[in-house]
Design a protein around this motif. Sequence first.
Motif, short mmCIF file in Angstrom:
data_model
loop_
_atom_site.label_atom_id
_atom_site.label_comp_id
_atom_site.label_asym_id
_atom_site.label_seq_id
_atom_site.Cartn_x
_atom_site.Cartn_y
_atom_site.Cartn_z
N SER A 199 -33.35 -3.68 10.04
CA SER A 199 -34.45 -3.27 10.89
C SER A 199 -35.61 -4.21 10.60
O SER A 199 -35.93 -4.47 9.45
N ASN A 248 -39.62 -5.18 11.90
CA ASN A 248 -40.74 -4.76 12.72
C ASN A 248 -41.69 -5.92 13.00
O ASN A 248 -42.03 -6.67 12.09
N LEU A 295 -45.79 -1.94 18.24
CA LEU A 295 -44.79 -2.22 17.22
C LEU A 295 -43.44 -2.34 17.90
O LEU A 295 -42.99 -1.41 18.57
#
Length: 416
Positions: free
Chosen positions: A256, A258, A303
């Motif tokens: 993941s 961001n 985001l």
Amino acid sequence: MKSLLFSISPFIFVVLFALSWATSAYADESFLDCLSLHSKDYSSISKVVYTQNNSSYSSVLESTIRNFRFTAPTTPKPLVIVTPLDVSHIQATIYCSRKHGLQIRTRSGGHDFEGLSYVSEVPFVIVDMVNLRSVDIDVKNRVAWVQSGAVLGELYYKIAATSNTLAFPAGLCPTVGIGGYLSGGGYGILFRKYGLATDNVIDAQLVDVNGRVLDRKSMGEDLFWAIRGGGGGSFGIVVAWKVQLVSVPATMTVFSINKTLEQNATKLVHRWQSVAPKLPDGFYSGVTLTRVNSSQDGKKTILASFHSSFLGGIDELVPLMQERFPELGLVREDCIEMSWIESILYMGQLSNETLDILLDRTFQSPLLSPSFKSKSDYVKKPIPEIAFQGLWSKLFEEEARFASLSFIAYGGIMDE
Ligand SMILES: Cc1cc2nc3c(=O)[nH]c(=O)nc-3n(C[C@H](O)[C@H](O)[C@H](O)COP(=O)(O)OP(=O)(O)OC[C@H]3O[C@@H](n4cnc5c(N)ncnc54)[C@H](O)[C@@H]3O)c2cc1C
Ligand SMILES: *[C@@H]1O[C@H](CO)[C@@H](O)[C@H](O)[C@H]1NC(C)=O
Ligand SMILES: *[C@@H]1O[C@H](CO)[C@@H](O)[C@H](O)[C@H]1NC(C)=O
Ligand SMILES: *[C@@H]1O[C@H](CO)[C@@H](O)[C@H](O)[C@H]1NC(C)=O
Ligand SMILES: *[C@@H]1O[C@H](CO)[C@@H](O)[C@H](O)[C@H]1NC(C)=O
Ligand SMILES: *[C@@H]1O[C@H](CO)[C@@H](O)[C@H](O)[C@H]1NC(C)=O
Ligand SMILES: *[C@@H]1O[C@H](CO)[C@@H](O)[C@H](O)[C@H]1NC(C)=O
């Protein structure tokens, strides 16, 4: 003029009917009498029928209402809820609902975006499949029979308890019901390699409008095709599904990453649209866009959360991403190797939980707001950067403060 009359008269009928139903104990009793007369064993069905004056009625009704938009006192409520223990209870409920002009709403996991499994504008009965949730795994033949009332988490848990290289290609929210999920198709982290969940259904047991119990052979290929993606509640009540299990490596990789607008999120999301659908079939790739306050200056920003799973190890994944999507800047440290079942928790934002969470039918997934409106569409050609900038200004509006957008890459077998 004619069509106007036609469209008005059934409406008037429905309203009158609802009033007479609500005020007449006789109608109430006759439906219950019908159930007892048409059940093989009245004492067993009487234990699973909840009328509005039963003290458990509200808790049974609310048990799987997953969207608080539909818990208001003004939301239409069912006259009766039946939680069948076997097929004969379903048959009796179908027969008696038809006889008394009641609509049936079938509910498995209750995740319907518009509450269609437990709300109707006409007098109705809920058939709640909660008691029909067995999962029988046949490892040798790599198949399973799953009843509709099971949730995805229960199926996942049982598969993982039997093998660490078998899986079922379905979604991330473990409390979604098998019944509604398979009826609608069902995408998930393995779908670019193995197709929709419903592509892996090989047989089913269905009770039709006449109370007949059908399997794939007796329903015929047309109906069998329709129940796999044609939408729940349309063709009968599916009691159970026979599904094909699929192979996964013992070790998978997830990551993941961001990025905010200040970190070039707009360019990256734009680029992602062209890269992700062409990744090898072993990839699942999604990006979720939310509005946040910047950790630097507290100002509103967007985001972009890129999340992926991959059917292989870090050593294979990292060079591939560096070649296909260097702008994202993925490094080894962003990646975690784990089993398929752990990836289900990770991708469902449940990393801090133990596997037992998969068996908890009542917990509120972090993926789900208590009250939400959700819509989906297909993006057929990449959205230009300028359009994303337009989207950001929409997300910055006050009423969008809890909104989010999720993009999920197709490609792989889905292109076939
Ligand atoms: C938090 C969340 C996450 C989700 N994630 C995904 C995802 O990753 N992938 C994906 O593909 N979808 C996803 N969905 C959508 C979900 O698959 C559908 O809403 C699905 O219909 C829910 O199934 P259910 O049994 O929980 O719902 P229910 O509300 O019980 O049923 C949904 C529909 O199917 C009908 N139905 C239910 N059971 C039966 C049955 N036994 N026989 C016939 N008809 C029946 C109902 O009448 C209703 O029309 C998600 C939804 C939510 C709320
Ligand atoms: C409510 O319904 C359930 C299931 O049919 C039954 O077991 C229970 O006795 C009922 N309770 C009352 C108070 O009527
Ligand atoms: C529900 O209440 C009505 C009267 O209020 C009564 O006639 C009926 O028998 C009750 N039904 C059940 C199942 O308890
Ligand atoms: C990215 O942001 C999401 C949402 O705020 C958060 O859940 C996740 O942990 C973050 N991931 C990383 C690697 O920071
Ligand atoms: C954003 O992209 C530009 C090139 O388009 C690059 O020079 C810059 O370093 C990037 N910024 C960040 C924070 O990655
Ligand atoms: C973001 O900032 C606004 C005001 O600048 C504040 O009202 C809001 O609570 C903040 N949101 C979060 C999640 O911190
Ligand atoms: C995991 O995190 C969630 C939210 O941060 C929290 O509510 C939950 O109790 C945690 N679970 C465990 C087992 O720590």
